[in-house]
Scaffold this motif. Structure first.
Motif, short mmCIF file in Angstrom:
data_model
loop_
_atom_site.label_atom_id
_atom_site.label_comp_id
_atom_site.label_asym_id
_atom_site.label_seq_id
_atom_site.Cartn_x
_atom_site.Cartn_y
_atom_site.Cartn_z
N MET A 59 -11.67 3.26 -12.48
CA MET A 59 -11.04 2.03 -11.53
C MET A 59 -10.32 1.06 -11.69
O MET A 59 -9.55 1.14 -10.87
N ASP A 60 -10.25 0.79 -13.22
CA ASP A 60 -8.61 0.13 -13.57
C ASP A 60 -7.54 0.79 -12.67
O ASP A 60 -6.03 0.40 -11.99
N LEU A 61 -7.69 1.59 -13.19
CA LEU A 61 -6.63 2.66 -13.35
C LEU A 61 -6.00 2.96 -11.69
O LEU A 61 -5.19 2.95 -11.25
N ILE A 62 -6.86 3.07 -10.92
CA ILE A 62 -6.56 3.35 -9.78
C ILE A 62 -6.45 1.68 -8.12
O ILE A 62 -5.18 1.69 -7.80
N GLY A 63 -6.55 0.88 -9.04
CA GLY A 63 -6.56 -0.23 -8.57
C GLY A 63 -5.18 -0.42 -8.80
O GLY A 63 -3.86 -0.97 -7.95
N VAL A 64 -4.29 -0.10 -9.96
CA VAL A 64 -3.05 -0.74 -10.49
C VAL A 64 -2.68 0.44 -9.54
O VAL A 64 -1.05 0.09 -9.26
N GLY A 65 -2.44 1.82 -10.02
CA GLY A 65 -1.77 2.88 -9.19
C GLY A 65 -1.77 2.05 -7.45
O GLY A 65 -0.74 2.68 -7.10
N ILE A 66 -2.36 1.90 -6.81
CA ILE A 66 -2.84 0.97 -5.35
C ILE A 66 -1.35 -0.10 -5.20
O ILE A 66 -1.00 0.49 -4.19
N VAL A 67 -1.90 -0.98 -5.93
CA VAL A 67 -0.61 -1.46 -6.13
C VAL A 67 0.64 -1.23 -6.41
O VAL A 67 1.61 -2.57 -5.58
N GLY A 68 0.49 -0.29 -7.38
CA GLY A 68 1.78 0.46 -7.56
C GLY A 68 2.47 0.40 -5.99
O GLY A 68 3.92 0.76 -5.94
N ILE A 69 1.35 1.68 -5.76
CA ILE A 69 2.08 1.86 -4.31
C ILE A 69 2.60 1.54 -2.94
O ILE A 69 3.94 0.86 -2.45
N LEU A 70 1.95 -0.60 -3.32
CA LEU A 70 1.87 -1.26 -1.86
C LEU A 70 3.44 -1.83 -2.87
O LEU A 70 4.01 -2.15 -1.34
N GLY A 71 3.21 -2.24 -3.93
CA GLY A 71 5.46 -2.26 -3.70
C GLY A 71 5.94 -1.90 -3.90
O GLY A 71 7.10 -2.26 -3.19
N ALA A 72 6.08 -0.53 -3.37
CA ALA A 72 7.37 0.66 -3.56
C ALA A 72 7.70 0.29 -1.53
O ALA A 72 8.42 0.48 -1.70
N LEU A 73 6.37 0.82 -0.99
CA LEU A 73 6.50 0.53 0.42
C LEU A 73 7.11 -0.18 1.07
O LEU A 73 7.12 -0.49 1.97
N THR A 74 6.13 -2.09 -0.11
CA THR A 74 7.12 -3.24 0.27
C THR A 74 8.49 -3.44 0.30
O THR A 74 9.18 -3.54 1.17
N ILE A 75 9.47 -2.98 -0.93
CA ILE A 75 10.47 -2.36 -0.74
C ILE A 75 11.44 -1.47 0.06
O ILE A 75 12.25 -1.74 1.05
N SER A 76 10.39 -0.71 0.62
CA SER A 76 10.87 0.61 1.23
C SER A 76 10.46 0.02 2.92
O SER A 76 11.81 0.28 3.88
N GLY A 77 10.21 -0.78 2.73
CA GLY A 77 9.72 -1.39 4.86
C GLY A 77 10.81 -2.60 4.77
O GLY A 77 11.33 -2.39 5.76
N ALA A 78 11.29 -3.50 3.35
CA ALA A 78 11.80 -4.63 3.53
C ALA A 78 13.66 -3.94 3.63
O ALA A 78 14.52 -4.48 4.15
N SER A 79 13.51 -2.97 2.78
CA SER A 79 15.24 -2.33 2.89
C SER A 79 15.32 -1.45 4.44
O SER A 79 16.72 -0.49 4.28
#
Length: 381
Positions: A59-79
């Motif tokens: 579950m920790d690994l899944i949570g960390v992966g979701i945070v990574g996806i959220l970070g990538a999504l935020t950067i792509s949206g800002a650009s």
């Protein structure tokens, strides 16, 4: 003559017990000896707890992966760019492909929080139930040991003081069940968490995984190498001082009139004062040891963050670098406490080993007596 016989018997007992304690003190497989005290059902339940802890680490690994996806999504949206291939696959899998970036970020953030918080809550509940269960198993081991000790010859019972018997049959057994077995189970779950997180990070970004593994592992190993011998010595000395303190207090209470007539009470008061200061110093050293790892880990996290951030901006584009840094930051929030718990667990086991050696020696003696008794019954039949 009787007095001389008792003195020789006590000396032989001291030599024998010293040899048994030395064997346990220098034996690397003491944890295995401790787990052998559990019956088959208890071992099976312990294995179940370990397996559940390993599954919770996923579950920790899944949570960390979701945070990574959220970070990538935020950067792509800002650009004003579309999400990457990995992010698009995940968004499509959870049905967010056609939603606005605000909805996607909100759902991913809530999902990551739910997974990480849920894992923490489940771990707390499991730890509480495991601690209570093993505590009761310790009480059962203690009661069984008391029953067998009550069958000892009278001369054997007189070879130890009341406080030594009390410590061996109660406190030391509690240290075995809760201080060693429970700590070992938690360490196994934390090691599993580190392995699972390392595997996930290697798949995502080998640089982050390798850097994190080297940074945290080297830090933890360095602190453990420095502290583990001290922890064992402090635990053994603390047990001796506490037993000596209780014996001295009992002697004063039982022989108060005689000591008062001989004006010996001030001497015993001085002795008690010295023992209490020794206990205070040893207790302070034992309590301080875990904090050495905590402070070292805080410095390691700062240096590790600078290393990972610099390497990511040098090796990757800005969007991916920010996403990887977010993953490292969240992963560190899970990895660093696990590393700290493993390090503290090793030190606790070393210290508790010193406290529990007397009980292990007594259990060994009881087992040898039972083996000889069974052998004699077999030969007679």
């Amino acid at each position: 003559m009787i007095t001389k016989f008792l003195e020789n018997l006590h000396y032989d007992y001291e030599v024998s017990m010293a040899q048994i304690k030395a064997k346990f003190r220098n034996r690397p497989s003491v944890i295995i000896d401790v787990f052998k005290l559990l019956d088959y059902g208890d071992r099976y339940r312990t294995i179940q707890v370990v397996i559940i802890q390993i599954l919770l680490a996923v579950m920790d690994l899944i949570g960390v992966g979701i945070v990574g996806i959220l970070g990538a999504l935020t950067i792509s949206g800002a650009s004003s760019r579309g999400p990457g291939d990995r992010v698009s696959v995940v968004l499509n899998a959870i049905g967010l492909k056609n939603e606005t970036i605000q909805i996607q970020a909100l759902v991913l953030g809530l999902l990551a929080a739910a997974v990480l918080v849920g894992k923490t809550v489940l771990s707390m509940v499991l730890l509480k139930r495991t601690t209570f269960y093993l505590s009761r198993r310790g009480a059962r081991i203690s009661s069984e040991l008391i029953r067998k000790v009550f069958s000892f010859p009278y001369l054997r019972l007189r070879q130890q003081s009341l406080m030594e018997w009390q410590y061996q049959l109660t406190v030391a057994v509690d240290v075995i069940s809760v201080g060693i077995i429970t700590t070992t189970i938690l360490m196994i779950s934390d090691v599993a968490l580190l392995l699972i997180m390392a595997a996930g990070l290697f798949y995502l970004e080998p640089t982050i995984a390798l850097g994190s593994l080297l940074i945290f592992s080297c830090s933890a190993i360095a602190v453990y190498k420095r502290q583990h011998k001290k922890s064992l010595e402090v635990g053994s000395e603390l047990a001796k001082v506490n037993i000596n303190t209780n014996e001295t207090l009992q002697l004063v209470m039982e022989s108060y009139r005689d000591l008062f007539v001989r004006s010996a009470l001030p001497d015993y008061a001085t002795k008690m004062r010295d023992l209490r200061f020794q206990s205070a110093d040893l207790g302070a050293r034992r309590s301080y040891m875990p904090y050495v790892g905590k402070f070292t880990l805080e410095v390691t996290m700062v240096l590790g963050f600078l290393f990972i951030a610099g390497s990511q901006f040098l090796l990757n584009e800005v969007g991916r670098a920010v996403a990887n840094i977010a993953v490292f930051f969240v992963a560190s929030a899970r990895i660093s406490p696990a590393v700290l718990r493993i390090q503290q667990g090793l030190l606790m086991i070393k210290g508790n080993k010193g406290l529990a050696i007397s009980a292990l020696a007594l259990i060994n003696e009881v087992d040898r007596k039972s083996t000889r008794l069974n052998s004699s019954h077999v030969s007679e039949s």
